[in-house]
Design an enzyme around this catalytic site. Structure first.
Site, PDB file in Angstrom:
ATOM      1  N   GLY A   1     -38.338   4.962 -16.637  1.00  0.00           N
ATOM      2  CA  GLY A   1     -39.305   5.474 -15.790  1.00  0.00           C
ATOM      3  C   GLY A   1     -40.148   4.579 -15.054  1.00  0.00           C
TER       4      GLY A   1
ATOM      5  N   GLY B   1     -39.600   1.535 -13.804  1.00  0.00           N
ATOM      6  CA  GLY B   1     -39.132   0.626 -12.254  1.00  0.00           C
ATOM      7  C   GLY B   1     -38.928   1.231 -11.212  1.00  0.00           C
TER       8      GLY B   1
ATOM      9  CB  VAL C   1     -35.015   0.902  -7.603  1.00  0.00           C
ATOM     10  CG1 VAL C   1     -35.062   0.051  -6.058  1.00  0.00           C
ATOM     11  CG2 VAL C   1     -34.577   0.170  -8.656  1.00  0.00           C
ATOM     12  CB  CYS C   2     -37.731   4.559 -11.699  1.00  0.00           C
ATOM     13  SG  CYS C   2     -37.498   5.791 -12.592  1.00  0.00           S
ATOM     14  CB  ILE C   3     -36.608   8.420  -7.822  1.00  0.00           C
ATOM     15  CG1 ILE C   3     -34.300   8.371  -8.329  1.00  0.00           C
ATOM     16  CG2 ILE C   3     -36.362   7.977  -6.755  1.00  0.00           C
ATOM     17  CD1 ILE C   3     -33.557   9.406  -7.502  1.00  0.00           C
TER      18      ILE C   3
END
Ligand SMILES: NC(=O)C1=CN([C@@H]2O[C@H](COP(=O)(O)OP(=O)(O)OC[C@H]3O[C@@H](n4cnc5c(N)ncnc54)[C@H](OP(=O)(O)O)[C@@H]3O)[C@@H](O)[C@H]2O)C=CC1
Ligand SMILES: Nc1nc2c(ncn2[C@@H]2O[C@H](COP(=O)(O)O)[C@@H](O)[C@H]2O)c(=O)[nH]1
Length: 327
Positions: free
Chosen positions: A170, A172, A174-176
């Site tokens: 998590g 990153g 573009v991580c959600i």
């Protein structure tokens, strides 16, 4: 866990320089049976790497991991790389068909040098089963398993036969995952890396949350052998993905592997799509990364990458940017 921190909270402390030029500093790193130019690998994501980039990286002596999102191309990819005398480094998932794929590779005597098991929650029986399956059928292949965020997970995957583990749940760009589930190492990835590295007996790849080249050196200091990076590699001329113009500026797409865009459906979505500034050539970024890391080695007081592992550091809690933009 006490005293958590992230990349921006830490500064490494300089030691007396022993080289006359930064060009004397050696950034190479060994992972398994091969030595690579940099301890950095572009993320195995569809907007970060494709066959052309993989070929370029392998030819130039960089480590690479091809993504797993066009599974039907993997056979030919391994064969092509081997015909060119280059290493083959691919990704797999853990679904039923992936078991068959590994068996087919063994039957065809196609043995990739590296396989990365690329799963969101790598501390699972599914990943342990896949490590064992690969080791049964392709015992010489170096297996990277992930992603994980705890020492228990590192120990279990190593015990199952993984040759390296990948740490980062998590963090990153573009991580959600962190927002949608409340779990992960987002915001304390560097401390999680240190925590995991203390338990590891094999190499760790720190994955996600790298925002500057200095973060590579910090990852090495806190226990990484290699660093996986998405966002800093997104948006290059060579990068796969759509380029468009917004307000007279060129931007390029970068999407998460668990985004609706990648999956083609709105199911268990844990990633998003963003547009990043067009950055010019990937080659230039790699050269700049190497120079910055050479400089880091000189500040650490040595001429080899390993010297960074023992430098002192201070926790400066969110103050290193001093209000400045990075670039
Ligand atoms: N590093 C990170 O923080 C994260 C990375 N990702 C990336 O997104 C991509 C998709 O990942 P992933 O969804 O794992 O891959 P897949 O969609 O291929 O799922 C792999 C298998 O694992 C199961 N699975 C996935 N997550 C869980 C979970 N939390 N608990 C139990 N079973 C699970 C899936 O079943 P089912 O779908 O039915 O649950 C499926 O059978 C990967 O490339 C991954 O690296 C995604 C999220 C976080
Ligand atoms: N939670 C999610 N993480 C993802 C997704 N797709 C990729 N990733 C992870 O991010 C890193 C890259 O991070 P960056 O900060 O360098 O950009 C990548 O290697 C994966 O581990 C996703 O959809 N959701």
């Amino acid at each position: 866990m006490e005293n958590v921190f992230d990349y921006e909270d830490i500064q490494l402390i300089p030691a007396k320089c022993v080289v006359n030029s930064r060009s004397e500093c050696d950034t190479s790193v060994t992972l398994g049976a091969h030595t690579f130019k940099l301890p950095v690998v572009p993320a195995n994501m569809q907007t970060i790497i494709d066959e052309k980039i993989a070929l370029f990286l392998a030819e130039k002596g960089y480590f690479y991991v091809m993504h797993r999102f066009e599974p039907e191309k993997r056979h030919a990819f391994i064969r092509d790389m081997h015909e060119k005398g280059l290493i083959a480094s691919i990704s797999v998932g853990v679904k039923e068909e992936e078991y068959g794929f590994i068996e087919e590779l063994a039957a065809d005597n196609l043995k990739p040098e590296y396989i990365t098991i690329d799963i969101a929650h790598g501390h699972s029986n599914a990943v342990i089963g896949m490590i064992q399956h690969i080791k049964n059928h392709l015992p010489e292949t170096f297996v990277i398993a992930g992603n994980v965020g705890t020492p228990e997970a590192v120990r279990e995957l190593e015990h199952a036969g993984a040759d390296a583990t990948k740490v980062g749940i998590g963090p990153g760009k573009v991580c959600i995952t962190k927002i949608k589930t409340g779990f992960g190492t987002g915001g304390w990835q560097l401390a999680a890396l240190r925590w995991c590295a203390k338990a590891a007996t094999k190499p760790i790849i720190a994955d996600g949350g790298i925002r500057t080249h200095g973060d590579v050196a910090k990852s090495i200091r806190f226990g990484a052998t290699m660093v996986m990076i998405g966002s800093l590699f997104a948006g290059h001329e060579e990068s796969p993905g759509e380029t468009k113009e917004v307000d007279g500026k060129l931007v390029k797409e970068y999407f998460g592997s668990a985004s609706e865009f990648q999956k083609g459906e709105k199911k268990n979505v844990e990633g998003k799509k963003v547009y990043v500034d067009h950055k010019g050539s990937l080659k230039d970024t790699l050269v700049e990364m190497e120079q910055d890391l050479q400089s880091a080695i000189s500040y650490a007081g040595g001429s080899k990458l390993d010297v960074i592992r023992t430098v002192d550091y201070v926790v400066v809690k969110n103050s290193i940017f001093n209000g400045d933009r990075v670039y």
